[in-house]
Scaffold this active site. Structure first.
Site, PDB file in Angstrom:
ATOM      1  N   LYS A 178      12.953   8.910  -0.304  1.00 27.95           N
ATOM      2  CA  LYS A 178      12.091   9.075  -1.475  1.00 27.95           C
ATOM      3  C   LYS A 178      10.823   9.789  -1.019  1.00 27.95           C
ATOM      4  O   LYS A 178       9.921   9.170  -0.473  1.00 27.95           O
ATOM      5  CB  LYS A 178      11.753   7.690  -2.057  1.00 27.95           C
ATOM      6  CG  LYS A 178      11.562   7.636  -3.559  1.00 27.95           C
ATOM      7  CD  LYS A 178      10.477   8.531  -4.104  1.00 27.95           C
ATOM      8  CE  LYS A 178       9.099   7.918  -3.986  1.00 27.95           C
ATOM      9  NZ  LYS A 178       8.024   8.866  -4.318  1.00 27.95           N
ATOM     10  N   GLU A 220     -10.630   3.887   4.836  1.00 24.21           N
ATOM     11  CA  GLU A 220     -10.020   5.185   5.105  1.00 24.21           C
ATOM     12  C   GLU A 220     -10.312   6.144   3.940  1.00 24.21           C
ATOM     13  O   GLU A 220      -9.969   5.860   2.796  1.00 24.21           O
ATOM     14  CB  GLU A 220      -8.509   5.020   5.254  1.00 24.21           C
ATOM     15  CG  GLU A 220      -7.806   6.304   5.608  1.00 24.21           C
ATOM     16  CD  GLU A 220      -6.292   6.157   5.636  1.00 24.21           C
ATOM     17  OE1 GLU A 220      -5.732   5.595   4.680  1.00 24.21           O
ATOM     18  OE2 GLU A 220      -5.681   6.599   6.616  1.00 24.21           O
TER      19      GLU A 220
HETATM   20  P1  NAD Z   1       0.958   6.138  -0.973  1.00 22.24           P
HETATM   21  O1  NAD Z   1       1.071   4.781  -0.413  1.00 22.24           O
HETATM   22  O2  NAD Z   1       0.236   6.333  -2.242  1.00 22.24           O
HETATM   23  O3  NAD Z   1       2.405   6.785  -1.181  1.00 22.24           O
HETATM   24  C1  NAD Z   1       3.352   6.877  -0.142  1.00 22.24           C
HETATM   25  C2  NAD Z   1       4.741   6.874  -0.729  1.00 22.24           C
HETATM   26  O4  NAD Z   1       4.973   5.614  -1.353  1.00 22.24           O
HETATM   27  C3  NAD Z   1       4.983   7.926  -1.811  1.00 22.24           C
HETATM   28  O5  NAD Z   1       6.282   8.454  -1.658  1.00 22.24           O
HETATM   29  C4  NAD Z   1       4.900   7.118  -3.097  1.00 22.24           C
HETATM   30  O6  NAD Z   1       5.653   7.656  -4.151  1.00 22.24           O
HETATM   31  C5  NAD Z   1       5.523   5.816  -2.643  1.00 22.24           C
HETATM   32  N1  NAD Z   1       5.194   4.653  -3.473  1.00 22.24           N
HETATM   33  C6  NAD Z   1       4.148   4.473  -4.315  1.00 22.24           C
HETATM   34  N2  NAD Z   1       4.210   3.250  -4.871  1.00 22.24           N
HETATM   35  C7  NAD Z   1       5.318   2.640  -4.394  1.00 22.24           C
HETATM   36  C8  NAD Z   1       5.913   1.371  -4.579  1.00 22.24           C
HETATM   37  N3  NAD Z   1       5.382   0.467  -5.390  1.00 22.24           N
HETATM   38  N4  NAD Z   1       7.044   1.085  -3.905  1.00 22.24           N
HETATM   39  C9  NAD Z   1       7.590   1.973  -3.055  1.00 22.24           C
HETATM   40  N5  NAD Z   1       7.066   3.198  -2.837  1.00 22.24           N
HETATM   41  C10 NAD Z   1       5.941   3.527  -3.491  1.00 22.24           C
HETATM   42  O7  NAD Z   1       0.316   7.025   0.198  1.00 22.24           O
HETATM   43  P2  NAD Z   1      -0.091   8.541   0.127  1.00 22.24           P
HETATM   44  O8  NAD Z   1      -1.366   8.645  -0.644  1.00 22.24           O
HETATM   45  O9  NAD Z   1       1.077   9.364  -0.288  1.00 22.24           O
HETATM   46  O10 NAD Z   1      -0.352   8.856   1.666  1.00 22.24           O
HETATM   47  C11 NAD Z   1      -1.589   8.661   2.280  1.00 22.24           C
HETATM   48  C12 NAD Z   1      -1.570   7.410   3.117  1.00 22.24           C
HETATM   49  O11 NAD Z   1      -0.498   7.475   4.061  1.00 22.24           O
HETATM   50  C13 NAD Z   1      -2.815   7.238   3.932  1.00 22.24           C
HETATM   51  O12 NAD Z   1      -3.248   5.902   3.865  1.00 22.24           O
HETATM   52  C14 NAD Z   1      -2.374   7.572   5.348  1.00 22.24           C
HETATM   53  O13 NAD Z   1      -3.133   6.988   6.375  1.00 22.24           O
HETATM   54  C15 NAD Z   1      -0.976   7.091   5.343  1.00 22.24           C
HETATM   55  N6  NAD Z   1      -0.197   7.725   6.414  1.00 22.24           N
HETATM   56  C16 NAD Z   1       0.151   6.991   7.495  1.00 22.24           C
HETATM   57  C17 NAD Z   1       0.848   7.565   8.546  1.00 22.24           C
HETATM   58  C18 NAD Z   1       1.244   6.772   9.764  1.00 22.24           C
HETATM   59  O14 NAD Z   1       2.101   7.225  10.499  1.00 22.24           O
HETATM   60  N7  NAD Z   1       0.653   5.607  10.009  1.00 22.24           N
HETATM   61  C19 NAD Z   1       1.196   8.921   8.468  1.00 22.24           C
HETATM   62  C20 NAD Z   1       0.812   9.641   7.355  1.00 22.24           C
HETATM   63  C21 NAD Z   1       0.116   9.033   6.317  1.00 22.24           C
END
Ligand code: NAD
Length: 487
Positions: free
Chosen positions: A181, A384
């Site tokens: 996804k 963050e």
């Molecule tokens: P997000 O949590 O908003 O979304 C991530 C994914 O989760 C998307 O595909 C989204 O559609 C999905 N999602 C949203 N709600 C969901 C739910 N209820 N159940 C399951 N999936 C759901 O994050 P974002 O804004 O896309 O990404 C930024 C964040 O990702 C930042 O906090 C960043 O630090 C983190 N990140 C972490 C790493 C790592 O390796 N630790 C790497 C890249 C990004």
């Protein structure tokens, strides 16, 4: 755009899901928009719990066949996928840049070769995945990595294909089947990956891609009883929801979440290098989970370091990520830009000073920003931002540096700039971080474990650790012939 295909940067991309080896549409769509200019890129299938369940069912059906496929054959197909990525690297780079706004030259030179490497690395690793047998009173102990079943892999928008394949490759190598996804802000390269895997001969249903909003289909995927593993990369808030949903069936999960990593600059450091490491944190417009956004610098060199950093930051060129002279592209979405600006406004209102930047340029760009005079317990130091915003604080001595570095709910990474190897060892041992870089940043080797502590995540992936996660480990104890003792 026409029918179920959209053309982005000259590349045709299917806008539907990929389920059981077939393209499936949804009744509704969502518009994918480019962060570069706000142009509509395509009307993507907007998945519902029905399509989510269909994808899990397809993964379940394909699982026995893929799990029983000899390792050599699985490795061969993974290598064919890598070759497909190489062949389409230019197209993937163009589409990814248009979809997420990161630099085209980074996609060409760094990201797409690493995407291909993800598949080759885990193909090779699979063929060398052996544990030495051992004996107890003549009984042989054999450890095997059994495929676990369908996996749900959920990824963010900041490095879409890189982070997706970092999960897809080990899961497929392990003999698992996958429902991927991708983030709704960057759905395109996942669709191209589906095409590449089909061309490489991956059987139908082994990889499925469901498009849509996480809030609408997340639970249907992560709470599904047939799912055996969940690997999620994204925000802490969503990670917590995923964990709650996974708890219903005790589905094992790996969470790679946010960060607020420190860069510690000691007086004995090469200050030119330290300033270079600091300015690297603006890469990808600061939308990097690993970014060392909290700069901690030893008092005696703070002025000189700040001067060097501000000079370098002032030279950064912000603009179209397809332009070879651009250093920093746009922020992913106007909503994210507003969020970043909110953080900076609140920091400035409570006493912070902008040594560099501190403002937006229109609706798409945030100026590289360095905030000084910030309190350790303030929002800007603790939360963050996920944008090009760094804070700078000073410390008097090593214990204070370590205390400030660890005074956060995160524990993803840390970077040290020091000329003293003994100090580097001492400080590293005290830091809470999944990765510590000494006089360097962002160097990654797939053999190493990757992940974070505290709110930065649960578990580690990479190298053999990926197989430990994506497999059910089994110990088989075999008695020697004629052995009577059951004790
Ligand atoms: P997000 O949590 O908003 O979304 C991530 C994914 O989760 C998307 O595909 C989204 O559609 C999905 N999602 C949203 N709600 C969901 C739910 N209820 N159940 C399951 N999936 C759901 O994050 P974002 O804004 O896309 O990404 C930024 C964040 O990702 C930042 O906090 C960043 O630090 C983190 N990140 C972490 C790493 C790592 O390796 N630790 C790497 C890249 C990004």
């Amino acid at each position: 755009m026409s029918g179920h295909t959209t053309t982005v940067a000259g590349v045709a991309v299917d806008t539907r899901h990929w389920i059981g080896g077939r393209r499936i549409a949804s009744a509704r769509t969502f518009t994918d928009v480019s962060p570069i200019d706000g142009a509509a890129l395509g009307e993507m299938a907007r998945g519902t719990p029905v399509e989510a369940a269909a994808a899990v069912a397809a993964a379940k059906e394909a699982f026995p066949g893929w799990a029983a496929t000899p390792r050599t054959e699985r490795a061969r197909i993974l290598r064919a996928i890598a070759d497909g990525v190489d062949k389409r690297a230019e197209e993937l780079s163009l589409v990814e840049t248009t979809d997420n706004g990161a630099l085209l030259r980074s996609h060409r030179r760094g990201v797409m070769p690493r995407v291909a490497h993800n598949f080759r690395f885990f193909a090779d690793r699979l063929l060398h995945l052996e544990h030495e047998d051992f004996e107890t009173r003549g009984h042989t102990h054999h450890v095997s990595w059994d495929p676990a079943g369908p996996c749900v892999l959920i990824t963010p928008w900041n490095a879409p294909l890189l982070l997706a394949t970092w999960k897809v490759a080990p899961a497929l190598a392990a003999g698992d089947t996958v429902v991927l996804k991708p983030a709704e802000w960057t759905p395109l390269t996942a669709s191209l990956l589906a095409d590449i895997t089909a061309e490489a001969g991956l059987p139908p249903g082994v990889l499925n891609v469901v498009q849509g909003h996480g809030a609408e289909i997340g639970d249907a995927l992560t709470g599904h009883p047939d799912v055996r593993r969940i690997s999620f990369t994204g925000s802490v808030r969503t990670g917590r929801q995923v964990a709650v949903s996974a708890a219903a069936h005790l589905t094992p999960l790996s969470l790679e979440l946010g960060g607020k990593s420190p860069l510690l600059v000691f007086a004995d450091a090469d200050l030119g290098l330290a300033a270079e490491l600091a300015v690297e944190q603006y890469d990808n417009a600061g939308q990097v989970c690993l970014a060392a956004t909290r700069i901690l610098v030893e008092e005696t060199v703070a002025e000189e370091f700040t001067r060097r950093l501000t000079e370098k930051a002032a030279r950064l060129r912000q603009g179209d990520p397809r332009d070879a002279t651009t250093d920093i592209g746009p922020t992913i979405h106007p909503r994210q830009l507003a969020r970043i600006d909110g953080f900076v406004r609140r920091a400035l209102a409570t006493g912070a000073r902008a040594a560099v930047g501190g403002h937006r340029h229109g609706d798409r760009y945030y100026a590289p920003t360095l905030l000084t005079d910030v309190a350790q317990d303030s929002e800007i130091v603790q939360e963050e931002v996920f944008g090009p915003v760094l804070t700078l604080q000073t410390f008097a001595d090593e214990p204070e540096a370590v205390r400030l570095a660890n005074d956060t709910r995160f524990g993803l990474a840390a970077t040290l700039a020091t000329g003293d190897p003994e100090r580097a060892r001492r400080v590293t041992a005290q830091l809470v971080a999944g990765t510590v870089w000494v006089n360097c940043f962002y160097v990654r080797d797939l053999r190493a474990p990757f992940g974070g502590s505290r709110h930065s995540g649960i578990g580690r992936e990479g190298g053999t650790w990926s197989f430990d996660f994506y497999c059910d480990l089994k110990t088989t104890v075999t008695a020697p012939k004629g052995w009577q003792d059951h004790g």
